[in-house]
Design a protein around this motif. Structure first.
Motif, PDB file in Angstrom:
ATOM      1  N   UNK A 112       0.838  -1.196   0.000  1.00  0.00           N
ATOM      2  CA  UNK A 112       0.000   0.000   0.000  1.00  0.00           C
ATOM      3  C   UNK A 112       0.878   1.253   0.000  1.00  0.00           C
ATOM      4  N   UNK A 113       0.406   2.295  -0.667  1.00  0.00           N
ATOM      5  CA  UNK A 113       1.153   3.552  -0.698  1.00  0.00           C
ATOM      6  C   UNK A 113       1.304   4.111   0.713  1.00  0.00           C
ATOM      7  N   UNK A 114       0.271   3.987   1.520  1.00  0.00           N
ATOM      8  CA  UNK A 114       0.341   4.498   2.897  1.00  0.00           C
ATOM      9  C   UNK A 114       1.435   3.789   3.685  1.00  0.00           C
ATOM     10  N   UNK A 115       1.599   2.489   3.441  1.00  0.00           N
ATOM     11  CA  UNK A 115       2.650   1.726   4.117  1.00  0.00           C
ATOM     12  C   UNK A 115       4.022   2.192   3.672  1.00  0.00           C
ATOM     13  N   UNK A 116       4.164   2.452   2.357  1.00  0.00           N
ATOM     14  CA  UNK A 116       5.435   2.924   1.826  1.00  0.00           C
ATOM     15  C   UNK A 116       5.786   4.295   2.381  1.00  0.00           C
ATOM     16  N   UNK A 117       4.781   5.175   2.448  1.00  0.00           N
ATOM     17  CA  UNK A 117       5.005   6.502   3.011  1.00  0.00           C
ATOM     18  C   UNK A 117       5.468   6.428   4.460  1.00  0.00           C
ATOM     19  N   UNK A 118       4.819   5.580   5.234  1.00  0.00           N
ATOM     20  CA  UNK A 118       5.180   5.431   6.647  1.00  0.00           C
ATOM     21  C   UNK A 118       6.612   4.923   6.800  1.00  0.00           C
ATOM     22  N   UNK A 119       6.999   3.982   5.945  1.00  0.00           N
ATOM     23  CA  UNK A 119       8.360   3.450   5.995  1.00  0.00           C
ATOM     24  C   UNK A 119       9.375   4.540   5.678  1.00  0.00           C
ATOM     25  N   UNK A 120       9.166   5.276   4.586  1.00  0.00           N
ATOM     26  CA  UNK A 120      10.111   6.310   4.208  1.00  0.00           C
ATOM     27  C   UNK A 120      10.205   7.408   5.272  1.00  0.00           C
ATOM     28  N   UNK A 121       9.073   7.695   5.885  1.00  0.00           N
ATOM     29  CA  UNK A 121       9.078   8.735   6.919  1.00  0.00           C
ATOM     30  C   UNK A 121       9.906   8.294   8.122  1.00  0.00           C
ATOM     31  N   UNK A 122       9.791   7.011   8.504  1.00  0.00           N
ATOM     32  CA  UNK A 122      10.595   6.496   9.621  1.00  0.00           C
ATOM     33  C   UNK A 122      12.077   6.528   9.282  1.00  0.00           C
ATOM     34  N   UNK A 123      12.414   6.135   8.061  1.00  0.00           N
ATOM     35  CA  UNK A 123      13.815   6.110   7.646  1.00  0.00           C
ATOM     36  C   UNK A 123      14.407   7.519   7.622  1.00  0.00           C
ATOM     37  N   UNK A 124      13.586   8.508   7.273  1.00  0.00           N
ATOM     38  CA  UNK A 124      14.080   9.876   7.111  1.00  0.00           C
ATOM     39  C   UNK A 124      14.095  10.681   8.411  1.00  0.00           C
ATOM     40  N   UNK A 125      13.591  10.118   9.494  1.00  0.00           N
ATOM     41  CA  UNK A 125      13.514  10.886  10.748  1.00  0.00           C
ATOM     42  C   UNK A 125      14.862  11.451  11.216  1.00  0.00           C
ATOM     43  N   UNK A 126      15.958  10.687  11.116  1.00  0.00           N
ATOM     44  CA  UNK A 126      17.241  11.266  11.563  1.00  0.00           C
ATOM     45  C   UNK A 126      17.648  12.523  10.799  1.00  0.00           C
ATOM     46  N   UNK A 127      17.110  12.715   9.584  1.00  0.00           N
ATOM     47  CA  UNK A 127      17.461  13.886   8.786  1.00  0.00           C
ATOM     48  C   UNK A 127      16.774  15.151   9.281  1.00  0.00           C
ATOM     49  N   UNK A 128      15.895  14.999  10.262  1.00  0.00           N
ATOM     50  CA  UNK A 128      15.182  16.158  10.805  1.00  0.00           C
ATOM     51  C   UNK A 128      16.157  17.180  11.385  1.00  0.00           C
ATOM     52  N   UNK A 129      17.284  16.679  11.912  1.00  0.00           N
ATOM     53  CA  UNK A 129      18.275  17.583  12.508  1.00  0.00           C
ATOM     54  C   UNK A 129      18.969  18.440  11.450  1.00  0.00           C
ATOM     55  N   UNK A 130      18.887  18.017  10.188  1.00  0.00           N
ATOM     56  CA  UNK A 130      19.491  18.794   9.102  1.00  0.00           C
ATOM     57  C   UNK A 130      18.466  19.707   8.438  1.00  0.00           C
ATOM     58  N   UNK A 131      17.285  19.820   9.032  1.00  0.00           N
ATOM     59  CA  UNK A 131      16.254  20.696   8.493  1.00  0.00           C
ATOM     60  C   UNK A 131      15.366  20.054   7.442  1.00  0.00           C
ATOM     61  N   UNK A 132      15.504  18.734   7.267  1.00  0.00           N
ATOM     62  CA  UNK A 132      14.683  18.016   6.281  1.00  0.00           C
ATOM     63  C   UNK A 132      13.376  17.581   6.927  1.00  0.00           C
ATOM     64  N   UNK A 133      12.284  17.782   6.213  1.00  0.00           N
ATOM     65  CA  UNK A 133      10.990  17.327   6.719  1.00  0.00           C
ATOM     66  C   UNK A 133      10.761  15.894   6.267  1.00  0.00           C
ATOM     67  N   UNK A 134      10.761  14.937   7.183  1.00  0.00           N
ATOM     68  CA  UNK A 134      10.617  13.527   6.806  1.00  0.00           C
ATOM     69  C   UNK A 134       9.353  13.221   6.022  1.00  0.00           C
ATOM     70  N   UNK A 135       8.239  13.906   6.355  1.00  0.00           N
ATOM     71  CA  UNK A 135       6.999  13.622   5.636  1.00  0.00           C
ATOM     72  C   UNK A 135       7.093  14.029   4.171  1.00  0.00           C
ATOM     73  N   UNK A 136       7.756  15.159   3.891  1.00  0.00           N
ATOM     74  CA  UNK A 136       7.917  15.602   2.505  1.00  0.00           C
ATOM     75  C   UNK A 136       8.855  14.667   1.742  1.00  0.00           C
ATOM     76  N   UNK A 137       9.946  14.289   2.381  1.00  0.00           N
ATOM     77  CA  UNK A 137      10.896  13.381   1.734  1.00  0.00           C
ATOM     78  C   UNK A 137      10.254  12.027   1.461  1.00  0.00           C
ATOM     79  N   UNK A 138       9.457  11.558   2.402  1.00  0.00           N
ATOM     80  CA  UNK A 138       8.766  10.279   2.226  1.00  0.00           C
ATOM     81  C   UNK A 138       7.828  10.339   1.036  1.00  0.00           C
TER      82      UNK A 138
END
Length: 199
Positions: A112-138
């Motif tokens: 499911x697309x929702x599952x893929x989005x959730x996965x990418x958002x979790x993977x991108x969370x550490x990038x939050x410290x660099x000013x990246x929004x995990x939800x947008x990147x996902x």
């Protein structure tokens, strides 16, 4: 079929496998086949991947639907390599491309697309410290994965219309409808995301 995905409901092992595991398997399989560089291993892997479709409750038509737009490129690769006198390179390259497309199709059809989005958002969370929004990147990554089958579907629709009009020998006439179809799909995606509060 939704605008944002080609997910097909099912209860196969692959449907129940976590999205992260499927993406790692896709990356690992394609990387291994490319690194090994053996044309017959690549062919065997591509055939084995094609056999996974019915095992996952998917029809052979689903595999054919995403492979069909790839055929012109495969023909060009074969012709180019044959002119250079290296048939094995043609076999290897074509098999690797087929494997990559079939595997990406399996992931798309069973996730499911929702599952893929959730996965990418979790993977991108550490990038939050660099000013990246995990939800947008996902969202960007999910749409990138979605783009391959979407392009294949647009090409398939354009080719069907081309053949229905009795046109032959002018394949370039299929390009403009494909571009128009992709632009319309992009607009529909934009409208869908705007309706959900994504800008």
């Amino acid at each position: 079929m939704s605008v944002l995905g080609l997910y097909l409901p099912g209860d196969s092992v692959l449907h129940r496998t976590p999205a992260g595991v499927k993406l790692l398997a896709l990356l690992g399989a394609v990387t291994a086949v490319v690194v090994l560089g053996d044309p017959w291993i690549a062919v065997g892997a591509a055939v084995g991947c094609a056999l996974l479709y019915p095992l996952c409750g998917l029809r052979a038509g689903h595999a054919w639907r995403i492979l069909r737009p790839l055929l012109p490129f495969l023909v060009l690769i074969v012709l180019f390599q044959m002119l250079g006198g290296d048939a094995l390179v043609a076999v290897r390259t074509c098999a690797q491309l087929v494997l990559a497309v079939l595997l990406s199709g399996l992931v798309t059809f069973t996730t499911r697309v929702s599952t893929m989005l959730a996965l990418f958002e979790r993977v991108a969370r550490p990038l939050r410290f660099a000013g990246v929004r995990p939800d947008r990147l996902a969202l960007v990554l999910a749409l990138t994965i979605r783009a391959l089958p979407m392009v294949a579907a647009a090409w398939h629709a354009s080719r069907e219309a081309y053949l229905a009009r009795g046109l032959r020998g002018r394949p370039h006439l299929m390009v403009v409808p494909v571009i128009v179809g992709l632009v319309r799909s992009a607009e529909a995606m934009g409208d869908a995301m705007t309706a959900r509060g994504l800008d």
